[in-house]
Design an enzyme around this catalytic site. Structure first.
Site, PDB file in Angstrom:
ATOM      1  N   HIS A   1      57.978  87.011  91.640  1.00 35.42           N
ATOM      2  CA  HIS A   1      57.602  86.932  90.228  1.00 35.42           C
ATOM      3  C   HIS A   1      58.454  85.876  89.530  1.00 35.42           C
ATOM      4  O   HIS A   1      59.380  85.310  90.123  1.00 35.42           O
ATOM      5  CB  HIS A   1      57.693  88.294  89.546  1.00 35.42           C
TER       6      HIS A   1
ATOM      7  N   HIS B   1      60.670  85.692  86.955  1.00 39.28           N
ATOM      8  CA  HIS B   1      61.953  85.818  86.271  1.00 39.28           C
ATOM      9  C   HIS B   1      63.005  84.887  86.889  1.00 39.28           C
ATOM     10  O   HIS B   1      63.034  84.691  88.106  1.00 39.28           O
ATOM     11  CB  HIS B   1      62.432  87.264  86.305  1.00 39.28           C
TER      12      HIS B   1
ATOM     13  N   ASP C   1      66.104  85.025  87.548  1.00 39.92           N
ATOM     14  CA  ASP C   1      67.010  85.481  88.602  1.00 39.92           C
ATOM     15  C   ASP C   1      66.320  85.588  89.955  1.00 39.92           C
ATOM     16  O   ASP C   1      66.952  85.968  90.947  1.00 39.92           O
ATOM     17  CB  ASP C   1      67.690  86.802  88.220  1.00 39.92           C
ATOM     18  N   HIS C   2      65.044  85.199  90.010  1.00 41.71           N
ATOM     19  CA  HIS C   2      64.298  85.147  91.273  1.00 41.71           C
ATOM     20  C   HIS C   2      63.849  83.733  91.631  1.00 41.71           C
ATOM     21  O   HIS C   2      63.523  83.481  92.791  1.00 41.71           O
ATOM     22  CB  HIS C   2      63.085  86.077  91.207  1.00 41.71           C
TER      23      HIS C   2
ATOM     24  N   HIS D   1      55.828  95.371  86.373  1.00 41.36           N
ATOM     25  CA  HIS D   1      57.071  94.748  85.910  1.00 41.36           C
ATOM     26  C   HIS D   1      56.736  93.432  85.204  1.00 41.36           C
ATOM     27  O   HIS D   1      57.220  93.156  84.114  1.00 41.36           O
ATOM     28  CB  HIS D   1      57.985  94.512  87.107  1.00 41.36           C
TER      29      HIS D   1
ATOM     30  N   ASP E   1      61.018  93.285  92.037  1.00 42.30           N
ATOM     31  CA  ASP E   1      61.482  94.264  91.058  1.00 42.30           C
ATOM     32  C   ASP E   1      60.428  95.336  90.772  1.00 42.30           C
ATOM     33  O   ASP E   1      60.464  95.961  89.709  1.00 42.30           O
ATOM     34  CB  ASP E   1      61.848  93.559  89.745  1.00 42.30           C
TER      35      ASP E   1
ATOM     36  N   HIS F   1      67.500  94.166  93.893  1.00 35.94           N
ATOM     37  CA  HIS F   1      68.705  94.504  93.130  1.00 35.94           C
ATOM     38  C   HIS F   1      69.408  95.700  93.745  1.00 35.94           C
ATOM     39  O   HIS F   1      68.778  96.609  94.290  1.00 35.94           O
ATOM     40  CB  HIS F   1      68.345  94.839  91.677  1.00 35.94           C
TER      41      HIS F   1
END
Length: 254
Positions: A52, A54, A56-57, A109, A126, A164
């Site tokens: 996805h 975001h 942090d990915h 999400h 996530d 995570h």
């Protein structure tokens, strides 16, 4: 097959899967630095998988592509992921090096979130966490419950490679929902031992999650009853139980 959870930021994992020749598959590289350090002496990776949009990915993509400009990047159909070379959607099958993965659409999400399932592994970003699930940033509770139900139908020995290290914090909520679940209590003890020794709690196995994760147990009598007590009213079905659990978890403080 060599599977590695690379720590990044405060609690992210970037997953690496290596073939016998040392060529890697990279999943959700939010930060390029640990990936470049781990693969500095190795051959070019097979590919990068993105679940996805975001940061942090995907934040490490520019630096990784600067190092390996020809590496394919498989990502969902979302313009917010700018560096994709191949767009994937629910029902697609990918051949990546010696491995094959099915793409599963798992909105909730985010609206375009996907998971990759194959080789006994589930890279679920996530959507599903050990003992928990992702927040609903763009999707609805019915969407997320349906997505989790699809993942729950996979083989029980599937290794769940979420993104995570939330297991210990999720455990507190899970125990508040389902305190008499002996499988959950055993899982929590194991997680505490792993984390106490500096080891990741992941991957878990889907069978463990089915036995312990309240978000996959919305049809279990104990979980349904706990959600009704929290809501203060009857809940008609598992989707309503899930929605209650997710809202409860959003406000939960251990």
């Amino acid at each position: 097959m060599d599977l590695l959870a690379l720590p990044a930021f405060d609690d992210n994992y970037i997953w690496l899967l290596r073939d016998p020749a040392g060529r890697a598959l990279i999943v959700d590289p939010g930060d390029a630095t640990p990936v470049l350090a781990e693969l500095s002496d190795g051959p070019s990776p097979h590919a990068i998988l993105i679940t996805h949009h975001h940061d942090d990915h995907i934040g490490g993509l520019p630096a990784l592509l600067a190092r390996w400009p020809d590496v394919p990047v498989h990502a969902p159909q979302d313009p917010r992921i700018a560096h994709a070379t191949h767009r994937v959607a629910d029902g697609d099958r990918l051949a990546v090096g010696p491995w094959q993965f099915d793409v599963i659409g798992v909105p909730g999400h985010t609206r375009s979130h996907v998971a990759y399932h194959g080789e006994g592994l589930l890279f679920c970003g996530d959507t599903l966490f050990s003992l928990g699930c992702g927040r609903l940033f763009e999707g609805t509770a019915p969407q997320m419950h349906a997505s989790l139900s699809r993942l729950a139908a996979l083989a029980a020995d599937t290794r769940v490679c979420c993104a995570h290290e939330y297991t210990a914090s999720n455990a507190a909520f899970a125990l508040s929902v389902d305190p008499h679940n002996t499988a959950l209590r055993t899982r929590v003890q194991h997680v505490r031992a792993l984390r106490g020794n500096g080891q990741p709690s992941l991957p878990s196995h889907l069978g463990e999650e089915l036995a312990c994760n309240p978000f996959l147990r919305c049809e279990a009598a104990a979980v349904h009853a706990a959600a009704e007590r929290h809501a203060g009213q009857p809940l008609a079905d598992a989707t309503a139980v899930f929605a209650t659990l997710r809202a409860w978890k959003d406000a939960f403080r251990a």
